[in-house]
Enzyme design. Structure first.
Site, PDB file in Angstrom:
ATOM      1  N   ARG A 118      11.540   5.801  40.397  1.00 51.96           N
ATOM      2  CA  ARG A 118      11.199   7.352  40.585  1.00 51.96           C
ATOM      3  C   ARG A 118      12.392   8.367  39.707  1.00 51.96           C
ATOM      4  NH1 ARG A 118      11.260   4.982  45.745  1.00 51.96           N
ATOM      5  NH2 ARG A 118       9.033   4.756  46.428  1.00 51.96           N
ATOM      6  N   LYS A 131       8.047  17.630  28.447  1.00 47.40           N
ATOM      7  CA  LYS A 131       6.591  17.008  28.578  1.00 47.40           C
ATOM      8  C   LYS A 131       6.615  15.600  28.004  1.00 47.40           C
ATOM      9  CE  LYS A 131       3.457  20.823  28.231  1.00 47.40           C
ATOM     10  NZ  LYS A 131       2.049  21.278  27.411  1.00 47.40           N
ATOM     11  N   GLU A 150       4.679  22.491  12.655  1.00 45.46           N
ATOM     12  CA  GLU A 150       4.736  22.886  14.052  1.00 45.46           C
ATOM     13  C   GLU A 150       6.204  24.118  13.732  1.00 45.46           C
ATOM     14  OE1 GLU A 150       3.522  22.241  16.373  1.00 45.46           O
ATOM     15  OE2 GLU A 150       2.431  20.148  16.298  1.00 45.46           O
ATOM     16  N   LYS A 175      11.595  27.513  20.925  1.00 47.55           N
ATOM     17  CA  LYS A 175      10.808  26.286  21.999  1.00 47.55           C
ATOM     18  C   LYS A 175      11.780  26.550  23.298  1.00 47.55           C
ATOM     19  CE  LYS A 175       8.413  22.444  23.572  1.00 47.55           C
ATOM     20  NZ  LYS A 175       7.662  21.283  23.300  1.00 47.55           N
ATOM     21  N   GLU A 208       3.942  25.587  31.859  1.00 49.18           N
ATOM     22  CA  GLU A 208       2.821  26.147  31.122  1.00 49.18           C
ATOM     23  C   GLU A 208       1.952  26.791  32.231  1.00 49.18           C
ATOM     24  OE1 GLU A 208       1.464  24.048  27.997  1.00 49.18           O
ATOM     25  OE2 GLU A 208      -0.602  25.094  27.823  1.00 49.18           O
ATOM     26  N   ARG A 230       3.950  29.392  27.788  1.00 50.37           N
ATOM     27  CA  ARG A 230       4.188  28.274  27.087  1.00 50.37           C
ATOM     28  C   ARG A 230       2.884  28.122  26.394  1.00 50.37           C
ATOM     29  NH1 ARG A 230       7.122  22.723  28.928  1.00 50.37           N
ATOM     30  NH2 ARG A 230       6.995  21.738  27.089  1.00 50.37           N
ATOM     31  N   ASN A 267       0.637  26.508  21.759  1.00 53.32           N
ATOM     32  CA  ASN A 267      -0.650  25.744  21.434  1.00 53.32           C
ATOM     33  C   ASN A 267      -1.433  26.385  20.299  1.00 53.32           C
ATOM     34  OD1 ASN A 267      -0.488  23.801  23.131  1.00 53.32           O
ATOM     35  ND2 ASN A 267      -1.192  25.134  24.767  1.00 53.32           N
ATOM     36  N   HIS A 313      -3.781  24.516  18.153  1.00 51.14           N
ATOM     37  CA  HIS A 313      -4.021  23.443  18.728  1.00 51.14           C
ATOM     38  C   HIS A 313      -5.449  23.202  19.146  1.00 51.14           C
ATOM     39  CE1 HIS A 313       0.174  22.867  17.875  1.00 51.14           C
ATOM     40  NE2 HIS A 313       0.167  21.559  18.441  1.00 51.14           N
ATOM     41  N   HIS A 319      -6.857  19.987  18.031  1.00 47.18           N
ATOM     42  CA  HIS A 319      -7.111  18.732  18.882  1.00 47.18           C
ATOM     43  C   HIS A 319      -8.504  18.347  18.760  1.00 47.18           C
ATOM     44  CE1 HIS A 319      -3.566  19.702  21.880  1.00 47.18           C
ATOM     45  NE2 HIS A 319      -3.306  18.906  20.767  1.00 47.18           N
ATOM     46  N   HIS A 355      -1.704  14.614  13.431  1.00 46.63           N
ATOM     47  CA  HIS A 355      -1.614  15.953  14.220  1.00 46.63           C
ATOM     48  C   HIS A 355      -1.039  17.146  13.305  1.00 46.63           C
ATOM     49  CE1 HIS A 355      -0.982  18.321  17.948  1.00 46.63           C
ATOM     50  NE2 HIS A 355       0.317  18.815  17.249  1.00 46.63           N
TER      51      HIS A 355
HETATM   52  N1  LIG Z   1       6.061  16.077  24.596  1.00 48.19           N
HETATM   53  C1  LIG Z   1       5.609  16.923  23.717  1.00 48.19           C
HETATM   54  O1  LIG Z   1       5.647  18.041  24.309  1.00 48.19           O
HETATM   55  C2  LIG Z   1       5.019  16.839  22.429  1.00 48.19           C
HETATM   56  C3  LIG Z   1       4.538  17.873  21.622  1.00 48.19           C
HETATM   57  C4  LIG Z   1       4.107  17.552  20.519  1.00 48.19           C
HETATM   58  C5  LIG Z   1       3.730  16.343  20.004  1.00 48.19           C
HETATM   59  N2  LIG Z   1       3.743  15.456  20.717  1.00 48.19           N
HETATM   60  C6  LIG Z   1       3.473  13.996  20.661  1.00 48.19           C
HETATM   61  O2  LIG Z   1       4.419  13.527  19.624  1.00 48.19           O
HETATM   62  C7  LIG Z   1       3.589  12.529  18.764  1.00 48.19           C
HETATM   63  C8  LIG Z   1       3.689  12.687  17.385  1.00 48.19           C
HETATM   64  O3  LIG Z   1       5.099  12.480  17.196  1.00 48.19           O
HETATM   65  P1  LIG Z   1       5.639  12.161  15.671  1.00 48.19           P
HETATM   66  O4  LIG Z   1       4.754  13.052  14.572  1.00 48.19           O
HETATM   67  O5  LIG Z   1       7.022  12.023  15.620  1.00 48.19           O
HETATM   68  O6  LIG Z   1       4.933  10.785  15.364  1.00 48.19           O
HETATM   69  P2  LIG Z   1       5.595   9.259  15.476  1.00 48.19           P
HETATM   70  O7  LIG Z   1       6.372   9.303  16.359  1.00 48.19           O
HETATM   71  O8  LIG Z   1       4.397   8.304  15.345  1.00 48.19           O
HETATM   72  O9  LIG Z   1       6.263   9.412  14.065  1.00 48.19           O
HETATM   73  C9  LIG Z   1       5.715   9.331  12.936  1.00 48.19           C
HETATM   74  C10 LIG Z   1       5.709   8.032  11.878  1.00 48.19           C
HETATM   75  O10 LIG Z   1       7.208   8.270  11.449  1.00 48.19           O
HETATM   76  C11 LIG Z   1       8.117   7.115  11.470  1.00 48.19           C
HETATM   77  N3  LIG Z   1       9.493   7.690  11.844  1.00 48.19           N
HETATM   78  C12 LIG Z   1       9.918   8.478  12.646  1.00 48.19           C
HETATM   79  N4  LIG Z   1      11.143   8.884  12.430  1.00 48.19           N
HETATM   80  C13 LIG Z   1      11.671   8.216  11.377  1.00 48.19           C
HETATM   81  C14 LIG Z   1      12.679   8.279  10.563  1.00 48.19           C
HETATM   82  N5  LIG Z   1      13.678   9.020  10.576  1.00 48.19           N
HETATM   83  N6  LIG Z   1      12.396   7.357   9.280  1.00 48.19           N
HETATM   84  C15 LIG Z   1      11.510   6.839   8.720  1.00 48.19           C
HETATM   85  N7  LIG Z   1      10.468   6.934   9.848  1.00 48.19           N
HETATM   86  C16 LIG Z   1      10.284   7.368  10.879  1.00 48.19           C
HETATM   87  C17 LIG Z   1       7.493   6.529  12.856  1.00 48.19           C
HETATM   88  O11 LIG Z   1       7.695   5.108  12.858  1.00 48.19           O
HETATM   89  C18 LIG Z   1       5.955   6.630  12.577  1.00 48.19           C
HETATM   90  O12 LIG Z   1       5.194   5.825  11.719  1.00 48.19           O
HETATM   91  C19 LIG Z   1       2.031  12.572  19.427  1.00 48.19           C
HETATM   92  O13 LIG Z   1       1.792  11.368  20.183  1.00 48.19           O
HETATM   93  C20 LIG Z   1       1.870  13.798  20.025  1.00 48.19           C
HETATM   94  O14 LIG Z   1       1.131  13.825  21.206  1.00 48.19           O
HETATM   95  C21 LIG Z   1       4.523  15.580  22.273  1.00 48.19           C
HETATM   96 ZN   LIG Z   2       1.650  20.249  18.134  1.00 42.70          ZN
END
Ligand SMILES: NC(=O)c1ccc[n+]([C@@H]2O[C@H](COP(=O)([O-])OP(=O)(O)OC[C@H]3O[C@@H](n4cnc5c(N)ncnc54)[C@H](O)[C@@H]3O)[C@@H](O)[C@H]2O)c1
Ligand SMILES: [Zn+2]
Length: 374
Positions: free
Chosen positions: A125, A147, A190, A232, A242, A246, A250, A253, A257, A271
């Site tokens: 929990r 999030k 971003e 942020k 949100e 917030r 987006n 986005h 999306h 993305h």
């Molecule tokens: N929670 C939130 O508020 C929020 C906001 C925006 C995006 N997201 C989510 O984030 C995700 C995308 O995140 P991302 O772009 O970081 O993708 P990811 O975590 O898949 O990383 C991208 C790639 O880079 C690699 N990688 C990461 N750091 C590295 C490093 N230092 N050296 C070498 N390789 C590295 C990873 O292994 C992966 O292959 C999506 O699922 C999206 O929905 C969440």
């Molecule tokens: Zn985004």
């Protein structure tokens, strides 16, 4: 250059985001100095990040006598944000004897952070979560704000989730050294978003420092990450769940999306790349509705193109093209539809985004028809 610390002010759930060089090597000390410092942790990471950075984290924990009970390593990529991987990681952590007061450490990009975050939110929990963000996207966006979530197999992205704020976020600029350049650029979309939505001076600075940023100049990256996190944190501090403001985050986005969904969340369109196209479309629509001055969209597109990001639907690789009705339908399915009315983020100028429900479906469809032609 010294370390920056940005507070996220959320009452009893407040925390700090540390941004700087060498933070991973010092992560043990940061964790040990938390108010309720854990005596044990479990680490969640992916295969790429494990290879590049796990050793440093483990030595840093060892140096301050924090026990690492287990390391859950997931396959890299969006597909790991699934119920199956969630269940596997949860079983591994519970099996390691992790207790409620022990922390879950997410070492990785947004995929690791979102998945490990949900595991922490639901482990007995709710267990403390520490985010060590290693992608630019995670540093400026996903690790901050609470999030967490995974994707539904048949109903869409991030539909299974929870708000769960971390106790600490570390953004080690040096970790970006190993990040593939395409991922850096996608995360950069971003960063540009923060300038475009609320800080024209920051956008100017980014435009002047394009070359330093793409060359991964640590001082330039640190400044870009710091300003993004500040923005942020301010927005999340005012609107944690949100209910209103917030949604500005987006920007680009809703279009983005829809494009990602159309492309099947494939590596063909990351993305951040979809968001770059989406932000350009948002400024084009704002201009066409006489909300933003002429040339705003051209400036946005010019900047993003110079950063090697796509800005037009026709920039998406491959010969297939979405039809306007398809994109419109995907935009309607995006979760930002409230009682049938589509919420869009448009802009009055660079640095002045706002939330609107005033664009009629007909107007939007007409826009999509010619946006697809150019
Ligand atoms: N929670 C939130 O508020 C929020 C906001 C925006 C995006 N997201 C989510 O984030 C995700 C995308 O995140 P991302 O772009 O970081 O993708 P990811 O975590 O898949 O990383 C991208 C790639 O880079 C690699 N990688 C990461 N750091 C590295 C490093 N230092 N050296 C070498 N390789 C590295 C990873 O292994 C992966 O292959 C999506 O699922 C999206 O929905 C969440
Ligand atoms: Zn985004």
């Amino acid at each position: 250059m010294s370390e920056d610390r940005v507070p996220v002010a959320l009452g009893a759930r407040s925390y700090e985001v540390a941004i700087g060089r060498g933070l991973l090597a010092n992560s043990g000390r940061h964790i040990a100095s938390l108010q309720n410092a854990p005596s044990s942790v479990a680490v969640v990471t992916d295969e790429n990040v494990r290879a590049a950075h796990l050793d440093r984290l483990l030595s840093a924990l060892d140096a301050v006598n924090i026990r690492c009970r287990t390391v859950a390593v997931i396959p890299p990529g969006e597909a790991s944000k699934s119920i199956t991987v969630y269940a596997d990681v949860m079983e591994q952590l519970l099996g390691s004897g992790l207790e409620r007061r022990d922390a879950v450490v997410a070492l990785g990009g947004g995929v690791v952070g979102d998945l490990a975050g949900l595991v922490a939110a639901t482990l007995r929990r709710g267990a403390p979560l520490i985010q060590i963000a290693t992608s630019l996207l995670a540093q400026v966006d996903s690790s901050v704000g609470g999030k967490t979530g995974i994707n539904s197999r048949s109903h869409g992205k991030n539909l299974i989730g929870a708000f769960h704020q971390p106790s600490l976020v570390l953004c080690d600029i040096d970790a970006l050294e190993t990040l593939p350049i395409r991922q850096l650029r996608a995360g950069y979309a971003e960063v540009a978003k923060y300038g475009l939505l609320g800080d024209a001076d920051f956008f100017e600075w980014l435009d002047e420092n394009r070359d330093r940023l793409t060359a991964k100049d640590p001082a330039a990256l640190q400044r870009a990450v710091r300003r993004s996190v500040e923005m942020k944190a301010e927005i999340v501090g005012r609107d944690e769940t949100e209910q209103g403001e917030r949604a500005l985050l987006n920007l680009g986005h809703t279009f983005g999306h829809a494009l990602e969904a159309w492309a099947g969340y494939s590596d063909g369109l990351l993305h951040g790349e979809a968001v770059a196209i989406g932000m350009t479309l948002a400024f084009r629509l704002s201009e066409e509705l006489d909300l933003a001055p002429p040339q705003s969209a051209a400036r946005v597109a010019g900047h993003l193109r110079a950063m090697n990001l796509p800005t037009r639907i026709s920039d998406i690789p491959g010969s297939a093209r979405p039809v306007p009705e398809q994109l419109f339908e995907l935009m309607r399915q995006d979760k930002k539809v409230v009682s049938g009315q589509m919420t869009l983020i448009l802009a009055r100028a660079i640095g002045e985004a706002f939330i609107t429900r005033d664009v009629t479906p007909d107007r939007l469809q007409a826009f999509l028809r010619h946006a697809l032609d150019s």
